[in-house]
Design a protein around this motif. Structure first.
Motif, PDB file in Angstrom:
ATOM      1  N   MET A 140      -9.246  -1.606  -6.409  1.00 21.21           N
ATOM      2  CA  MET A 140      -8.435  -1.293  -5.237  1.00 21.21           C
ATOM      3  C   MET A 140      -9.144  -0.315  -4.299  1.00 21.21           C
ATOM      4  SD  MET A 140      -4.446  -0.547  -5.231  1.00 21.21           S
ATOM      5  CE  MET A 140      -3.527  -0.649  -3.726  1.00 21.21           C
ATOM      6  N   GLU A 141      -9.245  -0.710  -3.033  1.00 20.86           N
ATOM      7  CA  GLU A 141      -9.811   0.216  -2.052  1.00 20.86           C
ATOM      8  C   GLU A 141      -9.164   0.050  -0.681  1.00 20.86           C
ATOM      9  OE1 GLU A 141     -14.043  -0.411  -1.313  1.00 20.86           O
ATOM     10  OE2 GLU A 141     -14.139  -1.710  -3.032  1.00 20.86           O
ATOM     11  N   VAL A 142      -9.366   1.052   0.163  1.00 19.15           N
ATOM     12  CA  VAL A 142      -8.883   0.958   1.545  1.00 19.15           C
ATOM     13  C   VAL A 142     -10.099   0.969   2.482  1.00 19.15           C
ATOM     14  CG1 VAL A 142      -6.595   1.951   1.171  1.00 19.15           C
ATOM     15  CG2 VAL A 142      -8.512   3.469   1.625  1.00 19.15           C
ATOM     16  N   ASP A 143      -9.947   0.296   3.624  1.00 19.61           N
ATOM     17  CA  ASP A 143     -11.055   0.194   4.575  1.00 19.61           C
ATOM     18  C   ASP A 143     -11.068   1.359   5.562  1.00 19.61           C
ATOM     19  OD1 ASP A 143     -11.610  -2.359   3.519  1.00 19.61           O
ATOM     20  OD2 ASP A 143     -10.076  -3.249   4.812  1.00 19.61           O
ATOM     21  N   CYS A 144      -9.867   1.857   5.882  1.00 22.67           N
ATOM     22  CA  CYS A 144      -9.758   2.895   6.900  1.00 22.67           C
ATOM     23  C   CYS A 144      -8.427   3.627   6.735  1.00 22.67           C
ATOM     24  CB  CYS A 144      -9.861   2.276   8.292  1.00 22.67           C
ATOM     25  SG  CYS A 144      -8.690   0.949   8.564  1.00 22.67           S
ATOM     26  N   ALA A 145      -8.234   4.691   7.524  1.00 18.37           N
ATOM     27  CA  ALA A 145      -7.001   5.480   7.405  1.00 18.37           C
ATOM     28  C   ALA A 145      -6.435   5.818   8.781  1.00 18.37           C
ATOM     29  CB  ALA A 145      -7.271   6.751   6.617  1.00 18.37           C
ATOM     30  N   PHE A 146      -5.156   6.119   8.778  1.00 18.26           N
ATOM     31  CA  PHE A 146      -4.466   6.541  10.000  1.00 18.26           C
ATOM     32  C   PHE A 146      -3.563   7.706   9.610  1.00 18.26           C
ATOM     33  CE2 PHE A 146      -1.069   6.073  13.258  1.00 18.26           C
ATOM     34  CZ  PHE A 146      -1.853   6.095  14.392  1.00 18.26           C
ATOM     35  N   ALA A 147      -3.603   8.792  10.382  1.00 22.53           N
ATOM     36  CA  ALA A 147      -2.785   9.957  10.048  1.00 22.53           C
ATOM     37  C   ALA A 147      -1.726  10.155  11.118  1.00 22.53           C
ATOM     38  CB  ALA A 147      -3.657  11.200   9.931  1.00 22.53           C
ATOM     39  N   SER A 148      -0.461  10.138  10.711  1.00 22.36           N
ATOM     40  CA  SER A 148       0.614  10.340  11.687  1.00 22.36           C
ATOM     41  C   SER A 148       1.935  10.640  10.995  1.00 22.36           C
ATOM     42  CB  SER A 148       0.777   9.089  12.554  1.00 22.36           C
ATOM     43  OG  SER A 148       1.787   9.291  13.516  1.00 22.36           O
ATOM     44  N   ASP A 149       2.760  11.448  11.675  1.00 19.21           N
ATOM     45  CA  ASP A 149       4.134  11.663  11.209  1.00 19.21           C
ATOM     46  C   ASP A 149       5.090  10.817  12.047  1.00 19.21           C
ATOM     47  OD1 ASP A 149       3.240  13.459   9.392  1.00 19.21           O
ATOM     48  OD2 ASP A 149       3.909  15.246  10.474  1.00 19.21           O
TER      49      ASP A 149
END
Lengths: 115, 136
Positions: free
Chosen positions: A23-32
């Motif tokens: 399992m892996e992720v390609d990218c991330a997004f940070a937000s509330d």
């Protein structure tokens, strides 16, 4: 980036879902802001990093096809959130670090942003 | 196929339940995943709007061979100026709605970009109807 690497970099723990070595992720997004998450246009495996810890965080990710959510700054996932996440086979991670610090560490380690 | 779902205003615990059911249904029917995502993002925005702004509402879903038509009919205060509500950043959301991660004035514009056809009609003091159509 593999989940195992992510959790070790940010002193995090998987609190819902089973991490697999593949399992892996390609990218991330940070937000509330969930409204912002709902505007993401990508087919990549995204991890959401957020300080917003409620059922709508899970629902928003369900609709956005986001399978990995990281809750920053010691936010505790509730049982209700876990049930919703389980239903959609998501992985939930908790970390004591702040959203800013988490984003900085993971970006520095090579995990790119969505944009 | 025709389905109907009730939505209660203010019930944030269950907000998104209908969108979740519709997503599972469309996936089971083998609809293209990109179209499923666009449809449920638009639907979820509209469902949250009922919970955030209206007293109650009904969601009518018609799944046809080549398209899906979703009509959300609510009883609520209505929208006095739809053109203004469609502008990015315009919001009348309560602090409670903002605490849930919404209310940034992005919902209606996002519905528009995720729907092939979007119709919004409203009567002040009575309610709002949103129709979302996506073709397969």
């Amino acid at each position: 980036m593999k989940i195992e690497e992510i959790t070790s970099l940010i002193s995090g723990a998987v609190v819902e879902g089973s991490d697999t070595p593949q399992m892996e992720v390609d990218c991330a997004f940070a937000s509330d802001l969930m409204s912002d998450v709902l505007t993401l246009r990508t087919d990549k495996n995204v991890m959401l990093i957020t300080g917003l810890c409620n059922t709508q965080t899970i629902r928003t990710c369900e609709m956005s096809d986001i399978k990995v959510i990281m809750f920053a700054r010691g936010k505790k996932v509730t049982e209700e959130m876990k049930e919703l996440a389980e239903d959609d086979e998501m992985l939930l991670i908790e970390t004591p670090l702040s959203l800013y610090k988490v984003a900085g560490i993971l970006y520095g380690a090579g995990l790119p942003g969505v944009y | 196929m025709h389905f109907e779902y009730n939505v209660e205003g203010g019930d944030f615990t269950n907000a998104g339940t209908t969108s979740s059911v519709v997503k599972k249904m469309m996936k089971q029917l083998g609809v293209d995943m990109g179209i499923v995502k666009r449809t449920v993002v638009a639907l979820y925005e509209a469902e949250v709007n009922i919970v955030a702004h209206a007293y109650r509402g009904v969601i009518y879903v018609d799944l046809e061979e080549d398209h899906v038509c979703i009509k959300l009919v609510d009883e609520g205060p209505g929208i006095p100026d739809i053109a203004k509500a469609m502008q990015k950043g315009y919001s009348t959301a309560s602090p409670q709605v903002r605490e849930m991660g919404f209310g940034a004035g992005m919902g209606l514009p996002n519905m528009q970009s995720n729907a092939d056809k979007l119709n919004v009609t409203s009567e002040v003091g009575k309610g709002t109807t949103v129709e979302i159509i996506n073709y397969f």
